[in-house]
Design a protein around this motif. Structure first.
Motif, PDB file in Angstrom:
ATOM      1  N   MET A  15       8.185  19.087 -37.368  1.00 13.25           N
ATOM      2  CA  MET A  15       8.479  19.749 -36.099  1.00 13.25           C
ATOM      3  C   MET A  15       8.215  21.251 -36.216  1.00 13.25           C
ATOM      4  N   ALA A  16       8.627  21.855 -37.311  1.00 13.07           N
ATOM      5  CA  ALA A  16       8.410  23.289 -37.501  1.00 13.07           C
ATOM      6  C   ALA A  16       6.918  23.613 -37.508  1.00 13.07           C
ATOM      7  N   MET A  17       6.125  22.780 -38.153  1.00 14.36           N
ATOM      8  CA  MET A  17       4.684  23.002 -38.182  1.00 14.36           C
ATOM      9  C   MET A  17       4.090  22.850 -36.782  1.00 14.36           C
ATOM     10  N   ALA A  18       4.489  21.816 -36.073  1.00 13.88           N
ATOM     11  CA  ALA A  18       3.973  21.575 -34.729  1.00 13.88           C
ATOM     12  C   ALA A  18       4.361  22.704 -33.780  1.00 13.88           C
ATOM     13  N   VAL A  19       5.608  23.152 -33.864  1.00 11.54           N
ATOM     14  CA  VAL A  19       6.083  24.232 -32.998  1.00 11.54           C
ATOM     15  C   VAL A  19       5.305  25.512 -33.271  1.00 11.54           C
ATOM     16  N   SER A  77       0.627  21.249 -26.216  1.00 11.24           N
ATOM     17  CA  SER A  77       1.948  20.617 -26.354  1.00 11.24           C
ATOM     18  C   SER A  77       1.805  19.121 -26.588  1.00 11.24           C
ATOM     19  N   GLY A  78       0.798  18.514 -25.981  1.00  9.77           N
ATOM     20  CA  GLY A  78       0.565  17.086 -26.191  1.00  9.77           C
ATOM     21  C   GLY A  78       0.167  16.777 -27.618  1.00  9.77           C
ATOM     22  N   MET A  79      -0.718  17.602 -28.189  1.00 12.11           N
ATOM     23  CA  MET A  79      -1.139  17.406 -29.572  1.00 12.11           C
ATOM     24  C   MET A  79       0.025  17.669 -30.520  1.00 12.11           C
ATOM     25  N   ALA A  80       0.821  18.698 -30.226  1.00  6.74           N
ATOM     26  CA  ALA A  80       1.987  19.001 -31.064  1.00  6.74           C
ATOM     27  C   ALA A  80       2.980  17.842 -31.039  1.00  6.74           C
ATOM     28  N   ALA A  81       3.213  17.294 -29.858  1.00 10.18           N
ATOM     29  CA  ALA A  81       4.130  16.157 -29.738  1.00 10.18           C
ATOM     30  C   ALA A  81       3.613  14.959 -30.519  1.00 10.18           C
ATOM     31  N   ALA A  82       2.318  14.711 -30.446  1.00 11.45           N
ATOM     32  CA  ALA A  82       1.727  13.589 -31.187  1.00 11.45           C
ATOM     33  C   ALA A  82       1.866  13.801 -32.687  1.00 11.45           C
ATOM     34  N   LEU A  83       1.742  15.037 -33.127  1.00 14.19           N
ATOM     35  CA  LEU A  83       1.888  15.357 -34.549  1.00 14.19           C
ATOM     36  C   LEU A  83       3.269  14.963 -35.060  1.00 14.19           C
TER      37      LEU A  83
END
Length: 82
Positions: A28-32, A42-48
């Motif tokens: 989550m920290a990496m995606a954020v 945000s969609g790619m981050a959520a998928a990550l």
């Protein structure tokens, strides 16, 4: 693809988390951070992280990141088009 990160065995305990909680928090920290840097959507981050986009956006406040980060010009353009 897969990314493997080695971390000290005692790290989750030091953070009072289970290994799975710690690993989720690290993803989550990496995606954020990638989202905050505008490197991914945000969609790619959520998928990550393996969550829904809306859920990801609602969690951003826990990391001190705004879900909507518009500059003054972008905000003015949006208001003009409303």
């Amino acid at each position: 693809m897969q990314l493997i990160v080695n971390y000290p065995e005692q790290l989750p305990d030091a953070l009072q988390q289970s290994p799975s909680q710690f690993e989720h928090e690290a993803k989550m920290a990496m995606a954020v951070k990638l989202y905050e840097m505008k490197r991914i959507s945000s969609g790619m981050a959520a998928a990550l992280v393996g969550m829904e986009r809306v859920e990801f956006l609602l969690d951003l406040h826990r990391y001190g990141v705004a879900a909507i980060d518009l500059g003054e010009d972008e905000l003015q353009a949006d208001l003009s088009n409303a």
